[in-house]
Design an enzyme around this catalytic site. Structure first.
Site, PDB file in Angstrom:
ATOM      1  N   LYS B 116     -49.788   7.488 -24.247  1.00 57.69           N
ATOM      2  CA  LYS B 116     -49.821   6.114 -23.735  1.00 57.69           C
ATOM      3  C   LYS B 116     -51.000   5.300 -24.227  1.00 57.69           C
ATOM      4  O   LYS B 116     -50.860   4.113 -24.489  1.00 57.69           O
ATOM      5  CB  LYS B 116     -49.800   6.138 -22.209  1.00 57.69           C
ATOM      6  CG  LYS B 116     -48.510   6.724 -21.678  1.00 57.69           C
ATOM      7  CD  LYS B 116     -48.139   6.123 -20.348  1.00 57.69           C
ATOM      8  CE  LYS B 116     -46.681   6.446 -20.069  1.00 57.69           C
ATOM      9  NZ  LYS B 116     -46.237   5.956 -18.785  1.00 57.69           N
ATOM     10  N   GLU B 200     -55.887   0.833 -15.708  1.00 59.45           N
ATOM     11  CA  GLU B 200     -55.167  -0.384 -16.053  1.00 59.45           C
ATOM     12  C   GLU B 200     -55.228  -1.319 -14.864  1.00 59.45           C
ATOM     13  O   GLU B 200     -55.294  -0.866 -13.731  1.00 59.45           O
ATOM     14  CB  GLU B 200     -53.679  -0.031 -16.238  1.00 59.45           C
ATOM     15  CG  GLU B 200     -53.129  -0.179 -17.621  1.00 59.45           C
ATOM     16  CD  GLU B 200     -51.663   0.233 -17.657  1.00 59.45           C
ATOM     17  OE1 GLU B 200     -51.307   0.845 -18.652  1.00 59.45           O
ATOM     18  OE2 GLU B 200     -50.904  -0.055 -16.723  1.00 59.45           O
ATOM     19  N   HIS B 235     -39.936   5.585  -8.620  1.00 63.32           N
ATOM     20  CA  HIS B 235     -40.215   5.165 -10.001  1.00 63.32           C
ATOM     21  C   HIS B 235     -39.040   5.437 -10.929  1.00 63.32           C
ATOM     22  O   HIS B 235     -39.211   5.475 -12.140  1.00 63.32           O
ATOM     23  CB  HIS B 235     -41.473   5.852 -10.551  1.00 63.32           C
ATOM     24  CG  HIS B 235     -42.693   5.602  -9.718  1.00 63.32           C
ATOM     25  ND1 HIS B 235     -43.349   4.404  -9.728  1.00 63.32           N
ATOM     26  CD2 HIS B 235     -43.342   6.382  -8.835  1.00 63.32           C
ATOM     27  CE1 HIS B 235     -44.367   4.461  -8.880  1.00 63.32           C
ATOM     28  NE2 HIS B 235     -44.380   5.651  -8.322  1.00 63.32           N
ATOM     29  N   ARG B 292     -35.444   6.669 -27.421  1.00 62.58           N
ATOM     30  CA  ARG B 292     -34.137   7.317 -27.284  1.00 62.58           C
ATOM     31  C   ARG B 292     -33.130   6.313 -26.760  1.00 62.58           C
ATOM     32  O   ARG B 292     -33.485   5.188 -26.409  1.00 62.58           O
ATOM     33  CB  ARG B 292     -34.246   8.452 -26.281  1.00 62.58           C
ATOM     34  CG  ARG B 292     -34.811   7.936 -24.966  1.00 62.58           C
ATOM     35  CD  ARG B 292     -34.775   8.951 -23.855  1.00 62.58           C
ATOM     36  NE  ARG B 292     -35.698   8.613 -22.789  1.00 62.58           N
ATOM     37  CZ  ARG B 292     -35.450   7.762 -21.803  1.00 62.58           C
ATOM     38  NH1 ARG B 292     -34.302   7.145 -21.746  1.00 62.58           N
ATOM     39  NH2 ARG B 292     -36.347   7.508 -20.866  1.00 62.58           N
TER      40      ARG B 292
END
Lengths: 172, 497
Positions: B116, B200, B235, B292
């Protein structure tokens, strides 16, 4: 005909009176039904309640009861007398037992026979459809039997670990 | 084009891929574990290879066995579907090393985007807006505290190797940072084998908006518009739609350009998805690239008329994209509801078991990508997705009405499903108004209960079944065993020999 029917935890009595040509009347609590029904194909009932749109109903029988589907809603309808017999035979009170909440595979066993455990200690980890659940000791005591091992299947009601409760004072 | 491909997956996505392959004249090889011998993807394929025991590590995650199956059957390419090995660069590389084609991006691109912080640096360099925060992992408390001051509270701790909410923590005040960082790192370590974390800015009430992209091996990149996937539990998305009610043409154009820029920055090839968070002020930030085919790809197919699996195979075979950005239509509105075997009344607890009866919804504008059938035993070992129901209609209200109708027609008995729950969600005033954000379900549906008004009709049906159904169910199968079928009496007689 009298039925005592359970959906989830809610029990209600149904009085059902069949008549000719698929006609019927029924009463549950203060709700009354009258109409006509037929079974056009396996698993399917068509119910025409007087003065209401027709209901398409689908059913599937299991030993636990009858699955009923109507208008996008599925319900497992059980005979309340039968379910009572079944739980009392099993000894009842599932909350105090080390058993998985859903059919699952055992992925870890930390409990050992003879081990003293406190309430909340992790005993077995099971996995169902990528979710893991840790089964903990429901009360303090000594492990008397471990009835499973890693890789085995477990179903709700299977007692995976048996615990002899400790003396009352150890609970604090 | 390939003559034969292997699908390294199971369930509805494997079936969906096989259908397009069949339309293209490409033969298909299924792989399966021992509990899946009668699974729909095995029944659908031209041939099937058993990989072994049910545990994913011994079957659908076992790279060597899958490559051996491809070699043994003469498959020329491997489609990974989603989940399992789909985003595993080692698998993509192993396929190529075996002299086969991987239907997806190059392993190196996948590896870069899977980290990430590396992906954030890549996007920043490529001019794609990222969520304010760190662009490299750090575990030093002092440096984390320093970065936190700069970012401001509330903030989010994330795992560099992360996904699925694991290793994620919201921190509201400086006093909570050190302890939360330690917890998040330990959770990430046990989930991913890598405890790297970074910070973040925390965005309140964002929408999850993603863009489908297609990139060929010749440098052409287009986007196929957005999908809004804000309706999530744990999530994980359960309801998706396109177009997003939050985007106007100007914002759509800007986000689409950013998605194409992201794909170009990464050197992306094949179908992929660039995910963004969008806040209430119309500011959007890069979240991640999914390398994907997505579960929710059919809604994009519905509004563009394109077959994404066909495009994937064409791209993997080296063909250039046959259209440019301006050629791609966007027509009507599409919604997807994921049909999982799980219990919405009970915290979405998995509900494996036997499907006792299944009737598939049909009719105008309805598509069900299904992986199960009446009599199939849904295994306990894998993801609980049974199928995904998609409706398309000329506008959003009509698509909602159509989905309501299709959910009412979708009969699944024997395992719990969220069908009734999703019907309530898509008809809730806030959803109808398009007021959707990622904590929508937690806010509006945490205490949801099935409609008790329907219970007495179900009780009536029980009594009607008792009086009417015995004759019907006897003819349906309970007595079938008494009359031997030709298959039982034929013995060793062979047709046509």
């Amino acid at each position: 005909m009298q039925y005592k029917l359970k959906i989830g935890e809610s029990i209600a009595n149904l009085e059902f009176t069949p008549a000719e040509k698929g006609r019927f009347s029924a009463r549950v609590g203060d709700e009354t039904f009258a109409g006509q029904a037929h079974a056009p194909q396996p698993h399917r009932l068509q119910v025409q309640l007087d003065g209401a749109p027709a209901l398409d109903v689908y059913t599937a029988s299991t030993p636990e009861g009858l699955w009923v589907w109507t208008q996008g809603r599925a319900r497992l309808v059980r005979d309340a007398e039968q379910t009572k017999r079944r739980t009392s035979r099993r000894g009842g009170g599932g909350a105090k037992e080390v058993t998985p909440p859903t059919p699952a595979t055992v992925v870890a066993v930390t409990a050992e026979v003879g081990q003293r455990v406190a309430k909340g200690d992790a005993l077995v980890v099971v996995s169902a459809m990528k979710m893991e659940f840790t089964l903990t000791a429901p009360y303090a005591g000594e492990v008397t039997a471990v009835n499973t091992k890693v890789g085995e299947k477990a179903n709700p009601g299977d007692i995976l670990v048996e615990i002899a409760p400790a003396e009352e004072q150890s609970d604090g | 084009m390939f003559d034969k491909i292997l699908i390294a997956n199971r369930g509805e996505i494997a079936v969906r891929i096989m259908r397009t392959a069949r339309e293209m004249g490409v033969r298909t090889v299924a792989v399966y574990s021992t509990v899946d011998a009668l699974a729909l993807h095995v029944l659908t394929a031209d041939e099937a290879v058993c990989l072994g025991d049910p545990e994913p590590a011994q079957s659908y995650l076992h790279i060597e066995k899958i490559i051996a199956a491809a070699r043994q059957t003469g498959a020329q390419a491997v489609h990974p579907g989603y989940g399992f090995l789909a985003e595993n660069p080692a698998f993509a590389q192993a396929v190529v090393d075996a002299g086969l084609v991987f239907i997806g991006p190059p392993a190196s691109v996948m590896a870069q985007l899977g980290d990430k912080t590396q992906a954030r640096r890549l996007m920043q360099t490529g001019g794609v807006p990222i969520i304010p925060g760190m662009t490299s992992a750090d575990d030093d408390p002092a440096r984390l505290a320093e970065a936190a001051e700069e970012i401001g509270y509330p903030l989010l701790i994330k795992a560099a190797a992360g996904g699925g909410g694991k290793g994620m923590r919201v921190v509201h005040a400086p006093g909570e940072l050190a302890a939360a960082a330690k917890q998040a790192a330990s959770e990430a370590k046990s989930a991913f084998g890598d405890g790297s974390i970074y910070l973040e800015k925390y965005l309140a009430k964002p929408r999850h908006i993603e863009f489908q992209i297609l990139a060929d091996a010749h440098g052409n990149v287009v986007h196929l518009y957005e999908r809004e996937c804000s309706i999530q539990r744990r999530h994980q998305k359960i309801i998706e739609e396109t177009p997003s009610p939050a985007l106007n043409d100007a914002l759509r154009a800007r986000m689409g350009e950013a998605a194409v820029a992201a794909a170009k920055a990464a050197g992306y090839v094949n179908a992929g998805t660039v995910e963004f968070l969008l806040n209430g002020d119309g500011e959007f930030y890069f979240l991640e690239v999914n390398t994907r085919l997505q579960v929710e790809h059919p809604i994009t197919e519905a509004i563009t008329g394109l077959d994404l699996v066909r495009r994937q195979l064409n791209i993997a075979a080296g063909e250039p994209l046959p259209f440019a950005q301006d050629d791609i239509p966007q027509r009507g509105h599409a919604i997807e509801c994921r049909i999982y075997a799980e219990d919405p009344e009970n915290n979405f607890l998995p509900s494996p078991g036997k499907i006792l009866f299944h009737r598939e919804p049909t009719g105008p504008g309805v598509r069900l990508d299904n992986g199960v059938y009446t009599g199939f035993e849904v295994p306990v070992q894998y993801d609980p997705i049974l199928g995904k129901l998609v409706t398309w209609a000329e506008d959003r209200p009509a698509a909602i009405a159509r989905m309501t109708r299709a959910l009412s027609e979708c009969v699944i008995l024997g395992v719990k499903t969220p069908i009734e729950y999703m019907r309530a969600v898509i008809n809730a005033p806030a959803f109808v108004a398009g007021d959707t954000y990622t904590d929508f379900l937690a806010e509006h549906f945490a205490a949801w209960q099935p409609d008790a008004d329907a219970d007495n009709a179900a009780r009536l049906a029980y009594a009607l079944h008792e009086t009417l159904a015995p004759a019907a169910s006897a003819s349906a199968g309970e007595t079938r065993r008494e009359a031997p079928s030709p298959w039982q009496t034929l013995g060793h007689w062979h047709l046509g020999k």
